[in-house]
Design a protein around this motif. Structure first.
Motif: not given
Length: 127
Positions: A6-12, A115-127
């Motif tokens: 997975e990719s594309g996560g971030g702070l928004v 199955t075959d789960w990825g490692q994950g990507t962090q998504v953080t949404v600030s208020s």
């Protein structure tokens, strides 16, 4: 060896958008239904969205319906999650996975079907 990345996560900021990608290796995703899940701190992993092999039939969690769109490009062996109107409660690690069955007829929302789960990507949404 099957790997989903997975990719594309971030702070928004709240109200913003992100597009997550999940690219597979060692696996031809066109043979499988694919899904996105997420896990927030202290909570169980929950279903977000999934789609069938052709990408025509989709299923969404009520909490993201109308804001998130799942799609796939089988030629690129990649699944996407377009997220708009993000809310602080969308903050989580987002994971993609493939359906265990190559003959599934109905899009599944239970994590046990995947199955075959990825490692994950962090998504953080600030208020």
């Amino acid at each position: 060896q099957v790997q989903l990345v997975e990719s594309g996560g971030g702070l928004v900021q709240a109200g913003g958008s992100l597009r997550l990608s999940c690219t597979a290796s060692g696996l031809t995703i066109s043979n499988y239904f694919m899904g996105w899940f997420r896990q927030a701190p202290g909570k169980e992993r929950e279903f977000v969205a999934a789609l069938n092999r052709g990408g025509v039939n989709t299923r969404y969690a009520d909490s993201v319906k109308g804001r998130f769109t799942i799609s796939r490009d089988n030629a690129k062996n990649t699944v996407y999650l377009q997220m708009t109107g993000l809310k602080p409660e969308d903050t989580a690690v987002y994971y993609c996975a493939r359906d265990r069955s190559p003959i599934r007829a109905i899009v599944q929302a239970s994590s046990t079907a995947y199955t075959d789960w990825g490692q994950g990507t962090q998504v953080t949404v600030s208020s």
